[in-house]
Design an enzyme around this catalytic site. Sequence first.
Site, PDB file in Angstrom:
ATOM      1  N   LEU A  69       6.712   1.900   8.065  1.00 23.16           N
ATOM      2  CA  LEU A  69       7.605   0.780   8.370  1.00 23.16           C
ATOM      3  C   LEU A  69       9.057   1.150   8.080  1.00 23.16           C
ATOM      4  CD1 LEU A  69       5.476  -2.231   7.068  1.00 23.16           C
ATOM      5  CD2 LEU A  69       5.578  -1.264   9.371  1.00 23.16           C
ATOM      6  N   VAL A 108       0.814   4.520   2.524  1.00 22.20           N
ATOM      7  CA  VAL A 108       1.309   5.104   3.774  1.00 22.20           C
ATOM      8  C   VAL A 108       2.109   4.067   4.556  1.00 22.20           C
ATOM      9  CG1 VAL A 108       0.641   6.165   5.982  1.00 22.20           C
ATOM     10  CG2 VAL A 108      -0.593   6.768   3.896  1.00 22.20           C
ATOM     11  N   CYS A 109       1.674   2.820   4.514  1.00 18.22           N
ATOM     12  CA  CYS A 109       2.299   1.758   5.304  1.00 18.22           C
ATOM     13  C   CYS A 109       3.816   1.637   5.100  1.00 18.22           C
ATOM     14  CB  CYS A 109       1.613   0.420   5.033  1.00 18.22           C
ATOM     15  SG  CYS A 109      -0.145   0.428   5.437  1.00 18.22           S
ATOM     16  N   PRO A 110       4.317   1.604   3.864  1.00 19.29           N
ATOM     17  CA  PRO A 110       5.766   1.466   3.721  1.00 19.29           C
ATOM     18  C   PRO A 110       6.538   2.669   4.264  1.00 19.29           C
ATOM     19  CG  PRO A 110       4.740   1.769   1.566  1.00 19.29           C
ATOM     20  CD  PRO A 110       3.635   1.574   2.561  1.00 19.29           C
ATOM     21  N   THR A 146       0.847  -1.188   0.000  1.00 17.54           N
ATOM     22  CA  THR A 146       0.000   0.000   0.000  1.00 17.54           C
ATOM     23  C   THR A 146       0.886   1.241   0.000  1.00 17.54           C
ATOM     24  OG1 THR A 146      -0.211  -0.136   2.402  1.00 17.54           O
ATOM     25  CG2 THR A 146      -1.970  -1.151   1.090  1.00 17.54           C
TER      26      THR A 146
END
Length: 187
Positions: free
Chosen positions: A51, A46-48, A44
């Site tokens: 992380l 925003v997720c990376p 996806t």
Amino acid sequence: MSLLNTEVKPFKATAYYNGEFIDVSEESLKGQWNIFFFYPADFTFVCPTELGDLADNYEAFKKLGVEIYSVSTDTHFTHKAWHDSSETINKLQYPMLADPTHAISRNFEVLIEEDGVAERGTFVVDPDGKIQIIELNAGNIGRNAEELLRKVKAAQYVRANPNEVCPAKWEEGEETLAPSLDLVGKI
């Protein structure tokens, strides 16, 4: 009812970690600080960024004795595929927990049932397995690893100094407060 100061409920999961699949359970948490970092899904947008931010600050967390577990409802195979295909995710050195049954997301009360994905939830768990910090963000708002690091330091400080509290914006080494009758109305 809030999950603050409650013990992490029993769970068993497979994680992708350092090129291997490993088993993780609530027993894996005992004796150290842990962060559960829930996010909606692999591959996806925003997720990376979140992380990757955690990965950039991972050594600072490790120096504090903190393990990070990123958690999504994807499988451990999907985590590996994302790790292998994304330059950002490839730098992760902490376990990526798989929650395809949604059990962990339900335990932490972050599952969006109709979508089958987790909210952006952050949980700091103390060495006794109790949740000390909870942060929830809307799906389109990313989190900040440096602010999380500050909060972990505050949680560790008050655990080691139970008669003190950390005021707003407290940074390591700054003054804390010792609640007493003498402070009432003077802050």
